[in-house]
Design a protein around this motif. Structure first.
Motif, PDB file in Angstrom:
ATOM      1  N   GLN A   1      12.648  80.149   7.061  1.00 37.11           N
ATOM      2  CA  GLN A   1      13.130  79.351   5.793  1.00 37.11           C
ATOM      3  C   GLN A   1      14.382  78.239   6.864  1.00 37.11           C
ATOM      4  OE1 GLN A   1      14.117  83.562   3.390  1.00 37.11           O
ATOM      5  NE2 GLN A   1      13.068  82.230   1.814  1.00 37.11           N
ATOM      6  N   ARG A   2      14.957  79.195   7.703  1.00 36.88           N
ATOM      7  CA  ARG A   2      16.365  78.820   8.664  1.00 36.88           C
ATOM      8  C   ARG A   2      15.686  77.471   9.635  1.00 36.88           C
ATOM      9  NH1 ARG A   2      16.443  84.118  10.339  1.00 36.88           N
ATOM     10  NH2 ARG A   2      15.250  83.612  11.902  1.00 36.88           N
ATOM     11  N   ALA A   3      14.174  77.258   9.033  1.00 36.74           N
ATOM     12  CA  ALA A   3      14.096  76.164   9.652  1.00 36.74           C
ATOM     13  C   ALA A   3      14.220  74.661   9.144  1.00 36.74           C
ATOM     14  CB  ALA A   3      12.529  76.335  10.482  1.00 36.74           C
ATOM     15  N   MET A   4      13.563  75.741   8.135  1.00 36.26           N
ATOM     16  CA  MET A   4      13.187  73.983   6.403  1.00 36.26           C
ATOM     17  C   MET A   4      14.525  73.758   6.689  1.00 36.26           C
ATOM     18  SD  MET A   4      10.799  74.929   2.908  1.00 36.26           S
ATOM     19  CE  MET A   4       9.404  74.655   3.560  1.00 36.26           C
ATOM     20  N   LYS A   5      15.660  74.992   5.874  1.00 40.42           N
ATOM     21  CA  LYS A   5      17.357  74.348   5.416  1.00 40.42           C
ATOM     22  C   LYS A   5      17.468  73.952   7.112  1.00 40.42           C
ATOM     23  CE  LYS A   5      21.756  76.919   4.383  1.00 40.42           C
ATOM     24  NZ  LYS A   5      22.855  77.573   4.691  1.00 40.42           N
ATOM     25  N   GLN A   6      17.091  73.760   8.119  1.00 44.85           N
ATOM     26  CA  GLN A   6      17.535  73.211   9.020  1.00 44.85           C
ATOM     27  C   GLN A   6      17.344  71.429   9.099  1.00 44.85           C
ATOM     28  OE1 GLN A   6      18.116  74.311  13.222  1.00 44.85           O
ATOM     29  NE2 GLN A   6      17.878  72.298  13.781  1.00 44.85           N
ATOM     30  N   ALA A   7      15.892  70.990   8.358  1.00 44.19           N
ATOM     31  CA  ALA A   7      15.247  70.258   8.177  1.00 44.19           C
ATOM     32  C   ALA A   7      16.357  69.417   7.269  1.00 44.19           C
ATOM     33  CB  ALA A   7      13.992  70.616   8.090  1.00 44.19           C
ATOM     34  N   LEU A   8      16.067  70.254   5.927  1.00 45.89           N
ATOM     35  CA  LEU A   8      16.348  69.965   5.058  1.00 45.89           C
ATOM     36  C   LEU A   8      18.558  68.860   5.562  1.00 45.89           C
ATOM     37  CD1 LEU A   8      15.557  72.213   1.389  1.00 45.89           C
ATOM     38  CD2 LEU A   8      14.843  69.237   2.310  1.00 45.89           C
ATOM     39  N   ALA A   9      19.103  69.496   6.501  1.00 46.44           N
ATOM     40  CA  ALA A   9      20.130  69.389   6.408  1.00 46.44           C
ATOM     41  C   ALA A   9      20.029  68.203   7.286  1.00 46.44           C
ATOM     42  CB  ALA A   9      21.125  70.174   6.979  1.00 46.44           C
TER      43      ALA A   9
ATOM     44  N   GLY B   1      12.708  84.915   7.698  1.00 48.62           N
ATOM     45  CA  GLY B   1      13.799  84.444   7.574  1.00 48.62           C
ATOM     46  C   GLY B   1      13.985  83.169   8.617  1.00 48.62           C
ATOM     47  N   LEU B   2      13.163  82.893   9.307  1.00 47.91           N
ATOM     48  CA  LEU B   2      12.775  82.061  10.623  1.00 47.91           C
ATOM     49  C   LEU B   2      12.714  81.596  10.267  1.00 47.91           C
ATOM     50  CD1 LEU B   2      11.407  82.997  14.481  1.00 47.91           C
ATOM     51  CD2 LEU B   2      10.395  80.378  12.716  1.00 47.91           C
TER      52      LEU B   2
ATOM     53  N   VAL C   1       9.577  74.523  12.846  1.00 45.53           N
ATOM     54  CA  VAL C   1      10.588  75.316  13.641  1.00 45.53           C
ATOM     55  C   VAL C   1      10.651  75.325  15.173  1.00 45.53           C
ATOM     56  CG1 VAL C   1       9.924  77.784  14.570  1.00 45.53           C
ATOM     57  CG2 VAL C   1       8.830  77.041  11.805  1.00 45.53           C
ATOM     58  N   GLU C   2      10.493  74.522  15.461  1.00 47.88           N
ATOM     59  CA  GLU C   2      10.468  73.891  17.138  1.00 47.88           C
ATOM     60  C   GLU C   2      11.719  72.879  16.819  1.00 47.88           C
ATOM     61  OE1 GLU C   2       6.784  71.623  18.317  1.00 47.88           O
ATOM     62  OE2 GLU C   2       5.104  73.219  18.319  1.00 47.88           O
ATOM     63  N   HIS C   3      11.606  72.975  15.691  1.00 51.13           N
ATOM     64  CA  HIS C   3      13.022  72.025  16.118  1.00 51.13           C
ATOM     65  C   HIS C   3      14.319  72.500  15.849  1.00 51.13           C
ATOM     66  CE1 HIS C   3      15.391  68.731  14.530  1.00 51.13           C
ATOM     67  NE2 HIS C   3      15.673  69.136  13.526  1.00 51.13           N
ATOM     68  N   THR C   4      14.368  73.665  16.058  1.00 49.29           N
ATOM     69  CA  THR C   4      15.210  75.236  15.782  1.00 49.29           C
ATOM     70  C   THR C   4      14.949  75.615  17.308  1.00 49.29           C
ATOM     71  OG1 THR C   4      14.255  76.617  15.147  1.00 49.29           O
ATOM     72  CG2 THR C   4      14.757  75.524  13.702  1.00 49.29           C
TER      73      THR C   4
ATOM     74  N   GLU D   1       4.027  89.950  16.424  1.00 45.92           N
ATOM     75  CA  GLU D   1       4.514  89.986  18.067  1.00 45.92           C
ATOM     76  C   GLU D   1       5.022  89.221  18.142  1.00 45.92           C
ATOM     77  OE1 GLU D   1       3.046  92.621  19.933  1.00 45.92           O
ATOM     78  OE2 GLU D   1       2.273  92.947  18.542  1.00 45.92           O
ATOM     79  N   CYS D   2       5.300  87.638  17.914  1.00 47.91           N
ATOM     80  CA  CYS D   2       6.031  86.634  18.745  1.00 47.91           C
ATOM     81  C   CYS D   2       6.990  85.984  17.216  1.00 47.91           C
ATOM     82  CB  CYS D   2       4.742  85.759  18.675  1.00 47.91           C
ATOM     83  SG  CYS D   2       3.707  86.180  20.159  1.00 47.91           S
ATOM     84  N   GLY D   3       6.612  86.095  15.866  1.00 46.50           N
ATOM     85  CA  GLY D   3       7.383  85.524  14.668  1.00 46.50           C
ATOM     86  C   GLY D   3       7.340  84.206  14.527  1.00 46.50           C
ATOM     87  N   ALA D   4       6.264  83.441  15.485  1.00 49.53           N
ATOM     88  CA  ALA D   4       5.406  82.433  14.969  1.00 49.53           C
ATOM     89  C   ALA D   4       4.415  81.948  15.643  1.00 49.53           C
ATOM     90  CB  ALA D   4       6.786  81.440  15.575  1.00 49.53           C
TER      91      ALA D   4
END
Length: 235
Positions: free
Chosen positions: A176-184, A173-174, A196-199, A129-132
């Protein structure tokens, strides 16, 4: 995505277990005669909305985890992989080993061995329902924020405070995007919700139970066994 979306459980069991001083991984501590990790995996195997399970553990525990899975005939486990130096790295290793068609990840602490299939299904449904979504319970105690020398700085309003548990479930996808941003950004989070909240994504909390405790100390083991005995349904 709906009920038929493939949800892969990533069971993180790669901690060093130093606070228990057992001489072996706490994942194998017996709870009413059954290893903790077996109880955890059995709950996920029995959960209707979980299609596959990846176990992440220490390299020296891989063989024993495999033996326990075979001994107790636990289904749905598709991979057992070695964890990383941090929790975030361990989760990344688990996700890398997940089936390609997994649309959601249900990330769970292996040491939360009292989780039930009902709680797992509820958290996955909530993520649909909520994605996360994450299981959580309202805090019972008054919480204090302290400064130097343990003097109280402030007292947050208790009604706004919840203790977050696992599983924490995210759309593929949500996450994986969060993990990619954390690494960056050089971030290394011990909580997947925080990652996830960091995004900027908001995580929805799903009501859990106070029995979904994490095995951290030997006192927790005693409490867990008392809860299991009260359920009168040992494996």
């Amino acid at each position: 995505m709906g009920r038929k979306s493939h949800c892969c459980a990533v069971i993180v069991a790669a901690g060093s277990s130093t606070r228990m001083a057992l001489g072996f991984s706490k994942q194998f501590v017996p709870l009413c005669g059954t290893p903790a990790i077996v109880r955890t995996l059995s709950a996920f195997s029995s959960a209707e909305l979980i299609q596959s399970i990846v176990v992440v553990c220490r390299e020296e525990d891989i063989a024993q985890v495999g033996n326990e899975i075979q001994k107790y005939r636990i289904e749905k486990v598709t991979a057992i992989v070695e964890g990383g130096a941090t929790r975030q790295q361990s989760v990344a290793a688990g996700i890398s080993a997940a089936p390609e068609n997994a649309a959601y990840f249900a990330i769970h602490d292996g040491a939360r061995a009292l989780i039930t299939s009902e709680e797992i299904n509820a958290s996955v449904e909530d993520a649909y329902e909520c994605g996360a979504s994450a299981l959580a319970v309202p805090v019972k105690d008054t919480i204090k924020i302290i400064g130097k020398n343990h003097y109280v700085i402030s007292t947050p309003e208790r009604s706004t405070l919840w203790a977050v548990q696992t599983p924490q479930v995210f759309e593929r996808g949500l996450y994986q995007r969060a993990m990619k941003q954390a690494l960056a950004d050089g971030g290394d989070y011990t909580d997947d919700c925080q990652l996830v909240e960091h995004t900027g994504v908001k995580v929805h909390l799903c009501m859990g139970t106070y029995t979904n405790i994490k095995l951290t100390t030997m006192e927790d083991v005693e409490i867990a066994q008392a809860i299991l005995k009260s359920r009168e349904a040992p494996l």
